[in-house]
Structure formats: structure tokens, C-alpha cells
Design an enzyme around this catalytic site. Structure first.
Site, PDB file in Angstrom:
ATOM      1  N   SER A  56       0.858  -1.176   0.000  1.00 11.63           N
ATOM      2  CA  SER A  56       0.000   0.000   0.000  1.00 11.63           C
ATOM      3  C   SER A  56       0.894   1.225   0.000  1.00 11.63           C
ATOM      4  O   SER A  56       2.120   1.121   0.054  1.00 11.63           O
ATOM      5  CB  SER A  56      -0.842   0.000   1.268  1.00 11.63           C
ATOM      6  OG  SER A  56       0.020   0.161   2.385  1.00 11.63           O
ATOM      7  N   LYS A  57       0.266   2.365  -0.041  1.00 12.34           N
ATOM      8  CA  LYS A  57       1.022   3.611   0.006  1.00 12.34           C
ATOM      9  C   LYS A  57       1.930   3.640   1.228  1.00 12.34           C
ATOM     10  O   LYS A  57       3.088   4.029   1.156  1.00 12.34           O
ATOM     11  CB  LYS A  57       0.039   4.782   0.086  1.00 12.34           C
ATOM     12  CG  LYS A  57       0.073   5.630  -1.157  1.00 12.34           C
ATOM     13  CD  LYS A  57      -0.481   7.012  -0.900  1.00 12.34           C
ATOM     14  CE  LYS A  57       0.086   7.955  -1.933  1.00 12.34           C
ATOM     15  NZ  LYS A  57      -0.767   8.225  -3.052  1.00 12.34           N
ATOM     16  N   ARG A  58       1.383   3.186   2.359  1.00 10.51           N
ATOM     17  CA  ARG A  58       2.151   3.234   3.599  1.00 10.51           C
ATOM     18  C   ARG A  58       3.371   2.332   3.561  1.00 10.51           C
ATOM     19  O   ARG A  58       4.416   2.654   4.116  1.00 10.51           O
ATOM     20  CB  ARG A  58       1.258   2.863   4.788  1.00 10.51           C
ATOM     21  CG  ARG A  58       0.579   4.053   5.417  1.00 10.51           C
ATOM     22  CD  ARG A  58      -0.027   3.695   6.761  1.00 10.51           C
ATOM     23  NE  ARG A  58       0.935   3.119   7.684  1.00 10.51           N
ATOM     24  CZ  ARG A  58       0.696   2.069   8.465  1.00 10.51           C
ATOM     25  NH1 ARG A  58      -0.455   1.463   8.409  1.00 10.51           N
ATOM     26  NH2 ARG A  58       1.615   1.631   9.295  1.00 10.51           N
TER      27      ARG A  58
END
Ligand code: GLU
Length: 494
Positions: free
Chosen positions: A253-255
Site C-alpha cells: 500500500s502507500k504506507r
């Protein structure tokens, strides 16, 4: 029979800047084409008009260029199967859909959104797999033709029984039950094709021999296999690349780091490091080698060495690789990289052009220290300002357990020793000698008080080596900063 040249493609949807997880597909498709002397195509899949982001086109081109993934055919460069932007190929998709209609392999579906919603709700309630129930299949063709002016979609007739077998270069055979497939849409009511129709029609038209794409498309493979069959085209080699997970073992994910490729460039990752890093997301040279440069990768790339297991995106590995490639650069190339980076990234308050000779002198000191090019900014800024970059007075005493009087003595002693050096003797060696003389003057080791001098000179308690820094900064600015530090200490409550 002569071997057909390998033709691969990267077919991004311009729905935003390409992310690192996605561009890995481009790298693998490119590598296979380059290793085999084939062609690598770029095709823009922009048929989903609701998700279209115009600026992402340029971001796609720029990301590929940055990574050195040149395309032989596609937008900008053209090619024998142009156009390579799907929204410019609509008549072709209509032609293919009409052909399938005429051959009875597809049909017009007039079901309303309301009916489809109700159908889905009912399937959910009964815990049945979702999918179109085939109602409009039974409309006689003549009647359907007569209603062609009404809003409708065109659906593909999937076989109802039996199985569809995918032969995947990475996963081997994957068997799908046809009963679980539905009659998917080929052409939407807005006249745009779905991904299924456009991608397959184009892969056929553009003579793609190897369809390399992410695992998220695996479940669509039976649709695509049946489309190839219906269109009478030989299937390509299929290769569904493994999913990429974060170090938390959850979907990337982005994180966990799946941000735009260009964001990585902005943070100061080198394309060499990025290519090496992406190469290892699913492929390996021999299960142990971490450093695989572009050439080695291309020379050794094969789909056989791509694994089906999830790949783990570990940013620490990327940092390690980036540091490695920074230190592996020749001094000249590194110096040029530093100059270019600083011109583009130092704050605009610093006048341009920057003094190259200063950066070239600082470059070897930076090469040993930085992980990302962005680390350079704070390390060199002090060389381009008249005064030290802003800092809080407390920083001067932070590493001296708050002992302001001692800090004052350090600064005074430094001023005395350095002021005694005449301008023509302001060299690294003489500066070092002067600063080291403080050890006996103060009766304590350099490392006990050196942070005060770092802060005075560069506004931070550590950085590139102090003596080099003072030498590069010059006599006047160094003395001025020490005097400023002194004034700050005086104003502090002791
Ligand atoms: N447009 C699709 C995507 O961006 C392409 C998938 C494929 O390579 O076929 O995911």
C-alpha cells in the site's frame, strides 16, 4: 519454423502517476524484450474515462525514461501498429465487437442498471458468486438488431460448462471452472470497450507474444483465453507476476512504500538502485545475489526465474542498494550528480548557479555518507549561506549537558586559535591543527566539545567533517559564525 521475435508490452492505465509496484511489470517486459532482441511496446489503456488523469501520461513517460526503459513502439515514437493510445482506437474495438456479434459469439444486452443491481443483491443474499445471469442471451438476434438504437452493452458468450486452462509461464497450469465465469461486457454503453476487449484486441493486433502482467489479472485470464479463441488468434505466452507485499506481509500500500516512481526520484534514489530493487521483486539471479546491475539483469532475465510466491517490498533493501550504487560511482560521475542534484534541490533562496568548485570539493565527503541524494541538501546548505542555517541556541549546548559556560569557553578558544591563522594559511591541515590545539587549551578531548563547533558552523550537530567544512567555508565566514554562536550563548540564561 523460424522463431517469432518476442514482443512484450507495458500497458498502463493513466489513472495517476505510475507506482513502483506497477512499473515492475514494465521492467520485466522490457528485460525480456531486450534479452531476446525483441521489441518492447508501450500502450496507454485509457478506456476508463471516469478514472482518467491527464497528467499521468507525462508521468508514465517520465518514469520509464528515468528508469531507462526505452520503448520501441508506442506513443511519441510511433510504430507500425499506431495509434498506441486506446482512446484513439475506438473504431477498431467496434469492428472486433461487431465481428463477434455477427458470428454469434457475443450479444447485445439491454439490462438496466437497476436490474443488474437487484440481480447482484439477490446473488449476495443467496451466497452465489456474482455475475450476469445471461438473460439477454435468449433475445433472438433479429430482435436485438432492431433494438440496437436503445442503450445497451455488448457481452461475450462464455462457455457455460467445462474448464478453461491457463498455461502460465510462472505458475504452470491453472484450471478455471467455466460455470463460475459470466458473460462479461466487451463494449460499454458509452461506446468505450472494457479492458478485456481492448487489451486482447490490441495484444492480437500488435502481435504481442508474451503478456506479462500483475497477478491481479490472473482471475480474468479465462475470459481472455476464450476471447483469443473466439477471435481465432493463437494465445500468447502468459506470465502473471507475483503480487508484491509490504514487510508487514499485507498487500503493498502507500504506507508500505507503493508510491509514485517519480516520488522516489524526488527523494534521491538512483535509477540504478531502483532497477536493481525492482528486478528482485519476483525474479532472482541465483537466490542469493543482491547486487544485480542493469546489464546483468538483462543478460540473465527469464520468466523461468520469476517465482509465483509473493515478493516483499523492503525499503531498507532499497536504501542499501542506493547507498551501494552511490559509493560505486566514479568520482567524476558522482561530483556531476551532486552538482545537478543541488542545482535542482537547494532552496531557491540560494543564488544560482552554485559554486561548482565547492560542491566538487564536498562531493567525496558526501559519497561516503549519504543514502539518498536528498540527504545532501542539509549537509551542504551551510556552504551556500552567509550565516549558519538557522538553529536554536540550545542546540549549542545540547551535547554538553547544557553547560553554557563550557560552550562559551570552547567557542572563545576556537576563535582565538583560528583567528591567529592568516588568510593564506587557511587550509584543511592548518584548520585541523588549530582546532586540535583546543584539546590542550581546554584540557579535554575533541569529541567532548566538537558538536558545539559543528552547530556554530553548519547549524546542526553533525555533518561532513568539521575541518573540511571550515576549510571550504573560508576564514571569514567561519569566524563570523563562531562570533554569532558566542553572541547566542551570551544571550542564553546560564
Ligand atoms: N491497463 C492494465 C493495468 O494498468 C494493464 C494490464 C495488462 O498488462 O494487461 O493494470
Amino acid at each position: 519454423m523460424t522463431e517469432q521475435p518476442v514482443r512484450t508490452r507495458y500497458a498502463p492505465s493513466p489513472t495517476g502517476d505510475p507506482h513502483v509496484g506497477n512499473i515492475r511489470t514494465a521492467l520485466f517486459a522490457w528485460a525480456l524484450a531486450r534479452r531476446t532482441g525483441g521489441q518492447f511496446l508501450l500502450r496507454i489503456e485509457d478506456t476508463d474515462r471516469t478514472r482518467y488523469v491527464p497528467s499521468s501520461l507525462e508521468a508514465i513517460y517520465e518514469s520509464l525514461r528515468w528508469l531507462g526503459l526505452d520503448w520501441d513502439e508506442g506513443p511519441i515514437v510511433g510504430g507500425p501498429y499506431a495509434p498506441y493510445i486506446q482512446s484513439e482506437r475506438l473504431p477498431y474495438y467496434h469492428e472486433v465487437a461487431n465481428r463477434l456479434l455477427a458470428e454469434g459469439k457475443a450479444y447485445r444486452c439491454f439490462c438496466t442498471v437497476e436490474r443488474l443491481d437487484a440481480l447482484r443483491a439477490e446473488q449476495q443474499r443467496r451466497k452465489q458468486p456474482p455475475g450476469y445471469d445471461g438473460l439477454c442471451r435468449s433475445i433472438p438476434p433479429a430482435e436485438a438488431e432492431a433494438r440496437a438504437g436503445e442503450p445497451h452493452v455488448i457481452r461475450f458468450k462464455m462457455p457455460r460448462e467445462g474448464q478453461t486452462v491457463l498455461r502460465d509461464a510462472i505458475r504452470g497450469e491453472v484450471v478455471f471452472e467455466n460455470a463460475l465465469q459470466d458473460d462479461f461486457v466487451l463494449l460499454k454503453s458509452d461506446g468505450y470497450p472494457t479492458y478485456h476487449l481492448a487489451a486482447i484486441a490490441d495484444d492480437i493486433a500488435m502481435r504481442i507474444t508474451h503478456v506479462i502482467r500483475g497477478e491481479e489479472w490472473l482471475s480474468s485470464a479465462p475470459k481472455h483465453i476464450r476471447l483469443y479463441e473466439a477471435l481465432g488468434a493463437p494465445e500468447p505466452v502468459w506470465a502473471h507476476l507475483p503480487v508484491i507485499l509490504g514487510t508487514d506481509r499485507k498487500k503493498l500500500s502507500k504506507r508500505s512504500g507503493d508510491t509514485s516512481v517519480l516520488e522516489y526520484r524526488e527523494k534521491g534514489y538512483l535509477p540504478e538502485a531502483m532497477v536493481n530493487f525492482l528486478a528482485l521483486l519476483g525474479w532472482s539471479l541465483d537466490d542469493k545475489t543482491t547486487i544485480v546491475d542493469r546489464e546483468t539483469f538483462v543478460r540473465n532475465f527469464s520468466l523461468e526465474r520469476v517465482g509465483a510466491n509473493p515478493a516483499v517490498f523492503d525499503i531498507e533493501r532499497l536504501d542499501y542498494l542506493n547507498g551501494y550504487y552511490i559509493r560505486a560511482m566514479s568520482p567524476d560521475r558522482w561530483a556531476a550528480t551532486v552538482v545537478e542534484w543541488c542545482e535542482a534541490h537547494l532552496p531557491s533562496s540560494v543564488p544560482r548557479p552554485l559554486d561548482r568548485s565547492v560542491l566538487e570539493a564536498a562531493a567525496p565527503l558526501l559519497q561516503e555518507r549519504v543514502t539518498r541524494l536528498a540527504d545532501i541538501d542539509d549537509l551542504v546548505l551551510f556552504l551556500f549561506t552567509e550565516r549558519a542555517p538557522e538553529y536554536e541556541p540550545e542546540l549549542l549546548v545540547e551535547r554538553l549537558a547544557g553547560d553554557r559556560d563550557f560552550a562559551l569557553r570552547v567557542v572563545d578558544a576556537a576563535l582565538l586559535a583560528l583567528d591567529a591563522l592568516p588568510p593564506q594559511e587557511w587550509t584543511r591541515e592548518r584548520v585541523e591543527g588549530a582546532v586540535r590545539s583546543l584539546e590542550s587549551a581546554l584540557g579535554t578531548k575533541l569529541r567532548k566539545f566538537v558538536a558545539v563547533l559543528y552547530v556554530a558552523v553548519m547549524g546542526r550537530p553533525q555533518g561532513i567533517p568539521l575541518f573540511d567544512s571550515m576549510a571550504l567555508l573560508g576564514r571569514e565566514r567561519t569566524l563570523l559564525r563562531l562570533r554569532e554562536a558566542r553572541a547566542k550563548l551570551e544571550r542564553m540564561h546560564g
